[in-house]
Each structure stands twice: as structure tokens, then as C-alpha cells.
Scaffold this motif. Structure first.
Motif, mmCIF file in Angstrom:
data_model
loop_
_atom_site.group_PDB
_atom_site.id
_atom_site.type_symbol
_atom_site.label_atom_id
_atom_site.label_comp_id
_atom_site.label_asym_id
_atom_site.label_seq_id
_atom_site.Cartn_x
_atom_site.Cartn_y
_atom_site.Cartn_z
ATOM 1 N N VAL A 73 0.839 -1.371 -0.114
ATOM 2 C CA VAL A 73 -0.157 -0.005 -0.028
ATOM 3 C C VAL A 73 0.685 1.277 0.180
ATOM 4 N N VAL A 74 0.454 2.334 -0.957
ATOM 5 C CA VAL A 74 1.105 3.011 -1.068
ATOM 6 C C VAL A 74 0.175 4.318 -0.328
ATOM 7 N N THR A 75 1.033 5.271 0.230
ATOM 8 C CA THR A 75 0.818 6.463 0.511
ATOM 9 C C THR A 75 1.811 7.662 0.258
ATOM 10 N N ILE A 76 1.168 8.691 -0.189
ATOM 11 C CA ILE A 76 1.599 10.172 0.048
ATOM 12 C C ILE A 76 1.568 10.786 0.992
ATOM 13 N N ASP A 77 2.124 11.651 1.199
ATOM 14 C CA ASP A 77 1.586 12.320 2.656
ATOM 15 C C ASP A 77 0.573 11.847 3.013
ATOM 16 N N GLU A 78 0.647 10.316 3.642
ATOM 17 C CA GLU A 78 -0.456 9.937 4.721
ATOM 18 C C GLU A 78 -1.919 9.744 4.509
ATOM 19 N N VAL A 79 -2.298 9.920 2.562
ATOM 20 C CA VAL A 79 -3.242 9.845 2.053
ATOM 21 C C VAL A 79 -2.603 8.338 1.065
ATOM 22 N N GLU A 80 -3.142 6.941 1.457
ATOM 23 C CA GLU A 80 -3.632 6.305 0.692
ATOM 24 C C GLU A 80 -3.558 6.293 -1.412
ATOM 25 N N THR A 81 -2.588 6.104 -2.028
ATOM 26 C CA THR A 81 -2.444 6.362 -3.219
ATOM 27 C C THR A 81 -2.369 4.942 -4.333
ATOM 28 N N PRO A 82 -3.507 4.920 -5.127
ATOM 29 C CA PRO A 82 -2.687 3.355 -5.777
ATOM 30 C C PRO A 82 -1.610 4.211 -6.683
ATOM 31 N N VAL A 83 -0.806 3.123 -7.498
ATOM 32 C CA VAL A 83 0.617 3.637 -7.397
ATOM 33 C C VAL A 83 -0.106 3.675 -9.063
ATOM 34 N N SER A 84 -1.175 2.885 -9.587
ATOM 35 C CA SER A 84 -1.323 4.033 -11.581
ATOM 36 C C SER A 84 -1.403 5.062 -11.005
ATOM 37 N N GLU A 85 -1.396 6.208 -9.720
ATOM 38 C CA GLU A 85 -1.947 7.291 -10.018
ATOM 39 C C GLU A 85 -0.621 8.327 -9.223
#
Length: 138
Positions: A73-85
Motif C-alpha cells: 500500500v502506497v501513501t503520499i503525505d499520509e494519503v493512500e494512493t494507488p500506484v497508477s496515480e
């Protein structure tokens, strides 16, 4: 008196050509074996600066933190984000702030391929300032 010739016993294995056979087998296996070449990450690291012992403090607004959890699971600045985005979000962040540093951290127990997938997306987004860490204990 006629003496009979002693018959030599032939129960021993002749070893005179054993080293030749071993050498030929060694050459055969070395020439027919396919060695796997491990491919690493294609990263160009900058040269060490003269001020390498000094630490650079970055402002929090100049750091985007991307974290890859153990389960991928990927988070960008603590917001979960799919790899495609990831690519789109990183492109937007860099467009808004060209001095942005992308900090990619992965969980110590996560699979290597998760980190490589995210790193590829970051590089495709045009990020040039990337910080890598694979020792996160979160």
C-alpha cells in the motif's frame, strides 16, 4: 627349471589420466554454464560535495513523503494512493514546486518490487530530487 611369469593384478583403477579428465570436465562445465547477470536499479548518483559532512535542512513544504507499506500500500503525505496515480500526483507536486524533494521510504519487510514500481513512477513523472530509504520500521 621354467619359471612362470608373475601375473600382475589389475584390480586398481588407473589414475594417470584422471587429472586430464577432471580438467576437461571443468572446461566443459565452465563453457556451457550460463551465468545470470543481476540487474540493479539504473540510478545516477551525484558526486560527493566538498561539504558532505554538513547536513542540509529542508523545509517541510519542500518534501513530499511517499511510503510503501509491507503489503504494498502506497501513501503520499499520509494519503493512500494507488500506484497508477503516483505519476500524476508527483507531476502536479513538481509543477507547483520545482524544488520539491520526493522522499521514498519503504517498510523493511516489504517486497523489493513494490519499491521499484513506485520509484519507476516517480522517475517517469520527472522527479530529479529523490531520497531513498528502505529502513523504515512503521
Amino acid at each position: 627349471m621354467i619359471r612362470k611369469k608373475k601375473e600382475r593384478s589389475l584390480d586398481a583403477i588407473p589414475t594417470s589420466s584422471m587429472s586430464d579428465i577432471a580438467f576437461l570436465l571443468l572446461v566443459f562445465f565452465l563453457t556451457t554454464t550460463k551465468f545470470d547477470i543481476k540487474k540493479g536499479l539504473g540510478l545516477v548518483l551525484p558526486a560527493a560535495s566538498e561539504q558532505a559532512d554538513k547536513r542540509v535542512k529542508l523545509k517541510d513544504e519542500n518534501i513530499t513523503r511517499i511510503y510503501v507499506a509491507q503489503n504494498g500500500v502506497v501513501t503520499i503525505d499520509e494519503v493512500e494512493t494507488p500506484v497508477s496515480e503516483i505519476r500524476k500526483k508527483v507531476e502536479d507536486v513538481i509543477r507547483d514546486n520545482p524544488d520539491m524533494v520526493i522522499s521514498l521510504r519503504t517498510d523493511r519487510l516489504s517486497r523489493y518490487r513494490f519499491m521499484v514500481e513506485v520509484l519507476e513512477e516517480i522517475k517517469l513523472a520527472g522527479a530529479e530530487k529523490i531520497s531513498l530509504s528502505t529502513n523504515a520500521l512503521n
